[in-house]
Design a protein around this motif. Structure first.
Motif, PDB file in Angstrom:
ATOM      1  N   PHE A 219       0.797  -1.134   0.403  1.00  0.00           N
ATOM      2  CA  PHE A 219      -0.480  -0.201  -0.562  1.00  0.00           C
ATOM      3  C   PHE A 219       0.697   1.405  -0.040  1.00  0.00           C
ATOM      4  O   PHE A 219       0.510   2.596  -0.545  1.00  0.00           O
ATOM      5  CB  PHE A 219      -0.801   0.168   0.851  1.00  0.00           C
ATOM      6  CG  PHE A 219      -0.290   0.427   2.538  1.00  0.00           C
ATOM      7  CD1 PHE A 219      -0.344   1.248   3.435  1.00  0.00           C
ATOM      8  CD2 PHE A 219       0.400  -1.130   3.422  1.00  0.00           C
ATOM      9  CE1 PHE A 219       0.743   1.561   4.451  1.00  0.00           C
ATOM     10  CE2 PHE A 219       0.965  -0.534   4.103  1.00  0.00           C
ATOM     11  CZ  PHE A 219       0.925   0.593   4.826  1.00  0.00           C
ATOM     12  N   LEU A 220       1.885   1.031   0.643  1.00  0.00           N
ATOM     13  CA  LEU A 220       3.166   2.190   0.559  1.00  0.00           C
ATOM     14  C   LEU A 220       3.456   2.416  -0.538  1.00  0.00           C
ATOM     15  O   LEU A 220       3.806   3.666  -0.715  1.00  0.00           O
ATOM     16  CB  LEU A 220       4.248   2.096   1.600  1.00  0.00           C
ATOM     17  CG  LEU A 220       4.029   2.173   3.548  1.00  0.00           C
ATOM     18  CD1 LEU A 220       4.632   1.867   3.799  1.00  0.00           C
ATOM     19  CD2 LEU A 220       2.919   3.384   3.482  1.00  0.00           C
ATOM     20  N   GLU A 226       1.088   7.083  -6.110  1.00  0.00           N
ATOM     21  CA  GLU A 226       0.033   7.917  -6.576  1.00  0.00           C
ATOM     22  C   GLU A 226       0.619   9.373  -6.314  1.00  0.00           C
ATOM     23  O   GLU A 226       0.421  10.673  -6.587  1.00  0.00           O
ATOM     24  CB  GLU A 226      -1.510   7.864  -5.353  1.00  0.00           C
ATOM     25  CG  GLU A 226      -2.165   6.596  -5.790  1.00  0.00           C
ATOM     26  CD  GLU A 226      -3.041   5.967  -5.317  1.00  0.00           C
ATOM     27  OE1 GLU A 226      -2.889   7.117  -4.315  1.00  0.00           O
ATOM     28  OE2 GLU A 226      -3.836   5.106  -5.350  1.00  0.00           O
ATOM     29  N   LEU A 227       1.441   9.863  -5.228  1.00  0.00           N
ATOM     30  CA  LEU A 227       1.515  11.230  -4.640  1.00  0.00           C
ATOM     31  C   LEU A 227       3.136  11.593  -5.407  1.00  0.00           C
ATOM     32  O   LEU A 227       3.048  12.702  -5.312  1.00  0.00           O
ATOM     33  CB  LEU A 227       2.097  11.030  -3.041  1.00  0.00           C
ATOM     34  CG  LEU A 227       0.530  10.700  -2.425  1.00  0.00           C
ATOM     35  CD1 LEU A 227       0.990  10.024  -0.913  1.00  0.00           C
ATOM     36  CD2 LEU A 227      -0.636  11.516  -2.174  1.00  0.00           C
ATOM     37  N   GLY A 228       3.733  10.522  -6.062  1.00  0.00           N
ATOM     38  CA  GLY A 228       4.768  10.544  -6.231  1.00  0.00           C
ATOM     39  C   GLY A 228       6.422  10.633  -5.954  1.00  0.00           C
ATOM     40  O   GLY A 228       6.957  12.007  -5.538  1.00  0.00           O
ATOM     41  N   GLU A 229       5.953  10.090  -4.958  1.00  0.00           N
ATOM     42  CA  GLU A 229       6.711   9.659  -3.741  1.00  0.00           C
ATOM     43  C   GLU A 229       7.311   8.904  -3.258  1.00  0.00           C
ATOM     44  O   GLU A 229       6.919   7.496  -3.531  1.00  0.00           O
ATOM     45  CB  GLU A 229       6.972  11.203  -2.668  1.00  0.00           C
ATOM     46  CG  GLU A 229       5.917  10.663  -2.032  1.00  0.00           C
ATOM     47  CD  GLU A 229       5.814  11.591  -0.135  1.00  0.00           C
ATOM     48  OE1 GLU A 229       6.141  11.719   0.357  1.00  0.00           O
ATOM     49  OE2 GLU A 229       3.895  11.565   0.005  1.00  0.00           O
ATOM     50  N   ASN A 230       8.832   8.737  -2.661  1.00  0.00           N
ATOM     51  CA  ASN A 230       8.711   6.758  -2.006  1.00  0.00           C
ATOM     52  C   ASN A 230       8.610   7.506  -0.789  1.00  0.00           C
ATOM     53  O   ASN A 230       9.388   7.510   0.258  1.00  0.00           O
ATOM     54  CB  ASN A 230      10.495   6.333  -2.670  1.00  0.00           C
ATOM     55  CG  ASN A 230      10.496   5.471  -1.724  1.00  0.00           C
ATOM     56  OD1 ASN A 230       9.661   4.643  -1.679  1.00  0.00           O
ATOM     57  ND2 ASN A 230      11.771   5.230  -1.481  1.00  0.00           N
ATOM     58  N   LEU A 231       7.485   6.467  -0.603  1.00  0.00           N
ATOM     59  CA  LEU A 231       7.289   5.905   0.848  1.00  0.00           C
ATOM     60  C   LEU A 231       7.970   4.544   1.976  1.00  0.00           C
ATOM     61  O   LEU A 231       7.319   4.818   2.383  1.00  0.00           O
ATOM     62  CB  LEU A 231       5.768   5.494   1.244  1.00  0.00           C
ATOM     63  CG  LEU A 231       4.834   7.539   0.899  1.00  0.00           C
ATOM     64  CD1 LEU A 231       3.023   7.360   1.017  1.00  0.00           C
ATOM     65  CD2 LEU A 231       5.308   8.332   1.721  1.00  0.00           C
ATOM     66  N   VAL A 232       8.898   4.074   1.024  1.00  0.00           N
ATOM     67  CA  VAL A 232       8.415   2.236   1.473  1.00  0.00           C
ATOM     68  C   VAL A 232      10.769   3.199   2.359  1.00  0.00           C
ATOM     69  O   VAL A 232      11.274   3.595   1.592  1.00  0.00           O
ATOM     70  CB  VAL A 232       8.852   1.501   0.894  1.00  0.00           C
ATOM     71  CG1 VAL A 232       9.067   0.165   0.758  1.00  0.00           C
ATOM     72  CG2 VAL A 232       7.714   1.611  -0.457  1.00  0.00           C
ATOM     73  N   SER A 233      10.435   2.749   3.345  1.00  0.00           N
ATOM     74  CA  SER A 233      12.039   2.573   4.287  1.00  0.00           C
ATOM     75  C   SER A 233      11.676   1.478   4.851  1.00  0.00           C
ATOM     76  O   SER A 233      11.197   1.045   5.418  1.00  0.00           O
ATOM     77  CB  SER A 233      12.078   4.244   4.699  1.00  0.00           C
ATOM     78  OG  SER A 233      11.247   4.135   5.765  1.00  0.00           O
ATOM     79  N   TYR A 234      13.111   1.134   5.607  1.00  0.00           N
ATOM     80  CA  TYR A 234      13.458  -0.035   6.091  1.00  0.00           C
ATOM     81  C   TYR A 234      13.551   0.852   7.353  1.00  0.00           C
ATOM     82  O   TYR A 234      13.718  -0.009   8.952  1.00  0.00           O
ATOM     83  CB  TYR A 234      14.847  -0.788   6.276  1.00  0.00           C
ATOM     84  CG  TYR A 234      14.699  -1.696   4.679  1.00  0.00           C
ATOM     85  CD1 TYR A 234      13.984  -2.418   5.316  1.00  0.00           C
ATOM     86  CD2 TYR A 234      14.711  -1.248   3.361  1.00  0.00           C
ATOM     87  CE1 TYR A 234      13.867  -4.001   4.616  1.00  0.00           C
ATOM     88  CE2 TYR A 234      14.833  -3.076   2.853  1.00  0.00           C
ATOM     89  CZ  TYR A 234      13.678  -3.496   2.855  1.00  0.00           C
ATOM     90  OH  TYR A 234      13.629  -4.726   1.660  1.00  0.00           O
TER      91      TYR A 234
END
Length: 235
Positions: A219-220, A226-234
């Protein structure tokens, strides 16, 4: 069947003076999680978290998107493993035995990858029978408390409920390993890969609990696109 969502907190502030605080990305992750739950029609009957700020804030931001107010209970047994305590007391012992680890530590722990290697070494020693350090919480005490917290949650909430538990990577890994019938020596395999704000789903009926899925962050990825950014991180 009732459902429990084990949710890791959003990205914390690694390297900052106060680690126990969501970063700007961590706040966006928590809000995205809330939007995702609302879009999927997932209505929570109750929520739990540890008492760490990063866990409580993730819960607050995510729960804000629920259609009705959700009762949020604080239970310190869902806190993270005490990494700083373990590093203080166990790392010196490990460095005496492992020159490669000493060399790694001597270079400094400023970056998250190096820090994670230290966490791996310390964690796997902590859960082993060889660890007898009396100055820290034992693996047995910690793992028992986490197991009891989950069992009590299931007993209190009962059948047909949908519950969220906002916790941390080490605790989620421990609970998943326990559900699968695995011991401490296998737990780190679940600890290292957990993404910030990822969702792990458990089903339960009375005192029986099973794993549905682990560490989902799709979902991230979707919402980030959709938002044009990277929401995924460890980390």
């Amino acid at each position: 069947m009732a459902t429990i969502y084990l949710i890791r907190h959003g990205q914390a502030s690694f390297g900052a003076a106060d680690y126990d605080k969501l970063s700007e990305l961590g706040e966006r992750q928590a809000k995205a999680l809330g939007t995702y739950l609302a879009r999927q029609g997932i209505k929570l009957d109750a929520a739990y978290s540890g008492d760490l700020l990063r866990q409580r804030k993730t819960a607050e931001l995510a729960l804000a998107s629920q259609p009705q107010k959700v009762n949020h209970r604080i239970d310190s047994r869902f806190n993270e493993i005490r990494n700083e305590e373990q590093i203080e007391h166990l790392l010196p012992q490990l460095m005496e035995r492992d020159p490669a680890l000493r060399a790694l530590v001597d270079k400094g722990l400023a970056d998250s990858k190096t820090y994670q290697k230290v966490i791996e070494a310390v964690f796997n020693y902590w859960v082993s029978p060889a660890c007898k350090e009396p100055a820290i919480q034992s693996w047995e005490d910690y793992a028992t408390a986490a197991r009891d917290a989950l069992q009590e949650l299931m007993s209190e909430q009962g059948a047909g409920k949908t519950i969220a538990v906002f916790s941390s990577g080490g605790t989620i890994a421990t609970l998943v390993a326990q559900v699968l019938g695995l011991g401490g020596e296998h737990t780190y395999k679940f600890y290292e890969p957990i993404f910030n704000c990822s969702v792990t789903q458990l089903f339960y009926s009375r005192d029986r609990v099973s794993l549905s899925y682990f560490n989902d962050r799709s979902f991230l990825q979707i919402m980030g696109n959709e938002l044009g950014e990277n929401l995924v991180s460890y980390r």
